[in-house]
Design a protein around this motif. Structure first.
Motif, PDB file in Angstrom:
ATOM      1  N   GLN A  46       0.825  -1.205   0.000  1.00 51.41           N
ATOM      2  CA  GLN A  46       0.000   0.000   0.000  1.00 51.41           C
ATOM      3  C   GLN A  46       0.862   1.259   0.000  1.00 51.41           C
ATOM      4  O   GLN A  46       2.033   1.228   0.406  1.00 51.41           O
ATOM      5  CB  GLN A  46      -0.925   0.003   1.212  1.00 51.41           C
ATOM      6  CG  GLN A  46      -1.989  -1.058   1.157  1.00 51.41           C
ATOM      7  CD  GLN A  46      -2.886  -1.028   2.380  1.00 51.41           C
ATOM      8  OE1 GLN A  46      -2.679  -0.272   3.330  1.00 51.41           O
ATOM      9  NE2 GLN A  46      -3.900  -1.873   2.366  1.00 51.41           N
ATOM     10  N   PRO A  47       0.276   2.380  -0.454  1.00 49.62           N
ATOM     11  CA  PRO A  47       1.004   3.642  -0.449  1.00 49.62           C
ATOM     12  C   PRO A  47       1.550   3.993   0.932  1.00 49.62           C
ATOM     13  O   PRO A  47       0.873   3.803   1.943  1.00 49.62           O
ATOM     14  CB  PRO A  47      -0.058   4.665  -0.875  1.00 49.62           C
ATOM     15  CG  PRO A  47      -1.059   3.874  -1.641  1.00 49.62           C
ATOM     16  CD  PRO A  47      -1.084   2.521  -0.995  1.00 49.62           C
ATOM     17  N   ARG A  48       2.779   4.454   0.946  1.00 45.91           N
ATOM     18  CA  ARG A  48       3.449   4.971   2.145  1.00 45.91           C
ATOM     19  C   ARG A  48       3.639   3.933   3.251  1.00 45.91           C
ATOM     20  O   ARG A  48       3.815   4.273   4.414  1.00 45.91           O
ATOM     21  CB  ARG A  48       2.705   6.189   2.699  1.00 45.91           C
ATOM     22  CG  ARG A  48       2.503   7.294   1.690  1.00 45.91           C
ATOM     23  CD  ARG A  48       3.761   8.068   1.497  1.00 45.91           C
ATOM     24  NE  ARG A  48       3.620   8.993   0.367  1.00 45.91           N
ATOM     25  CZ  ARG A  48       4.647   9.612  -0.163  1.00 45.91           C
ATOM     26  NH1 ARG A  48       5.847   9.413   0.297  1.00 45.91           N
ATOM     27  NH2 ARG A  48       4.468  10.423  -1.167  1.00 45.91           N
ATOM     28  N   GLY A  68       5.163   0.053  -9.815  1.00 49.96           N
ATOM     29  CA  GLY A  68       5.357   1.083  -8.806  1.00 49.96           C
ATOM     30  C   GLY A  68       6.819   1.323  -8.493  1.00 49.96           C
ATOM     31  O   GLY A  68       7.721   0.955  -9.245  1.00 49.96           O
ATOM     32  N   ASN A  99       7.019   1.620   0.224  1.00 49.59           N
ATOM     33  CA  ASN A  99       6.401   2.238  -0.945  1.00 49.59           C
ATOM     34  C   ASN A  99       6.361   3.741  -0.661  1.00 49.59           C
ATOM     35  O   ASN A  99       5.557   4.193   0.149  1.00 49.59           O
ATOM     36  CB  ASN A  99       4.990   1.682  -1.158  1.00 49.59           C
ATOM     37  CG  ASN A  99       4.271   2.337  -2.321  1.00 49.59           C
ATOM     38  OD1 ASN A  99       4.727   3.329  -2.888  1.00 49.59           O
ATOM     39  ND2 ASN A  99       3.121   1.798  -2.668  1.00 49.59           N
ATOM     40  N   THR A 101       5.318   6.141  -2.512  1.00 51.56           N
ATOM     41  CA  THR A 101       4.393   6.860  -3.389  1.00 51.56           C
ATOM     42  C   THR A 101       2.972   6.836  -2.844  1.00 51.56           C
ATOM     43  O   THR A 101       2.678   6.178  -1.850  1.00 51.56           O
ATOM     44  CB  THR A 101       4.395   6.251  -4.804  1.00 51.56           C
ATOM     45  OG1 THR A 101       3.690   4.996  -4.784  1.00 51.56           O
ATOM     46  CG2 THR A 101       5.810   6.033  -5.317  1.00 51.56           C
ATOM     47  N   ASP A 102       2.086   7.525  -3.535  1.00 51.64           N
ATOM     48  CA  ASP A 102       0.667   7.537  -3.176  1.00 51.64           C
ATOM     49  C   ASP A 102      -0.138   6.504  -3.969  1.00 51.64           C
ATOM     50  O   ASP A 102      -1.364   6.499  -3.912  1.00 51.64           O
ATOM     51  CB  ASP A 102       0.088   8.949  -3.391  1.00 51.64           C
ATOM     52  CG  ASP A 102       0.692   9.950  -2.433  1.00 51.64           C
ATOM     53  OD1 ASP A 102       0.984   9.578  -1.278  1.00 51.64           O
ATOM     54  OD2 ASP A 102       0.905  11.113  -2.836  1.00 51.64           O
TER      55      ASP A 102
END
Length: 170
Positions: A46-48, A68, A99, A101-102
């Motif tokens: 998941q993001p972040r 990603g 991760n 990114t968003d």
């Protein structure tokens, strides 16, 4: 959930899944399929999300980024990797990945020897039993069983610099 069609082919939707509070685990190629040589899992992240920094003492990991972006720290070295990149995480050297990114990111991980696939299954059950977060004592017992050390002193710096949240605290 789909199952393997035979002992040679694993389809895109095959494999059982578990969730680790920000990181998924799809068991794609179990140790039994390779005669105990290795196991392969897929991790949607998941993001972040930050996977806790840790050191394996029994296995090596080789990750292939499918989609990603990932941040990776291995020892004192830090990298950013993307689709098509490989990352080798040898036993005995602390590492973490996240991760930054968003959007969702995904990697495929080879585990050798393959015993660590059981850690993921047991940890996934601990997340279920804990209602979304494993009991800390159970987590530490699993870590001892699999000769895994966590390095939580890296977390504040990585979280602050990259805007991350540790898995299990999401």
């Amino acid at each position: 959930m789909a199952t393997m069609v035979d002992r040679y082919v694993v389809r895109a939707g095959d494999g059982t899944q578990t969730h680790l509070g920000g990181v998924g685990v799809t068991f794609k190629v179990p140790a039994a399929m390779t005669g105990g040589a290795l196991a392969i899992v897929e991790h949607p992240v998941q993001p972040r999300a930050l996977v806790p920094p840790h050191t394996h003492h029994r296995e090596d990991e080789l990750s292939f980024v499918v989609e990603g972006t990932f941040g990776v720290r291995i020892g004192d070295d830090e990298f950013e990797v993307g689709p098509g990149d490989y990352v080798y995480k040898p036993r005995g050297i602390p590492h973490a990945f996240w991760n930054p990114t968003d959007g969702m990111s995904r990697l495929v991980e080879l585990l050798f020897p393959p015993d660590f696939e059981r850690f993921f299954a047991q940890l996934g059950q601990a997340y279920v039993d804990g209602g979304g977060a494993p009991d800390p004592e159970r987590l530490m017992a699993l870590a001892r069983d699999y000769e895994l050390d966590f390095l939580m002193d890296w977390v504040p710096d990585l979280a602050a610099r990259h805007g991350l949240t540790l898995i299990g605290q999401r």
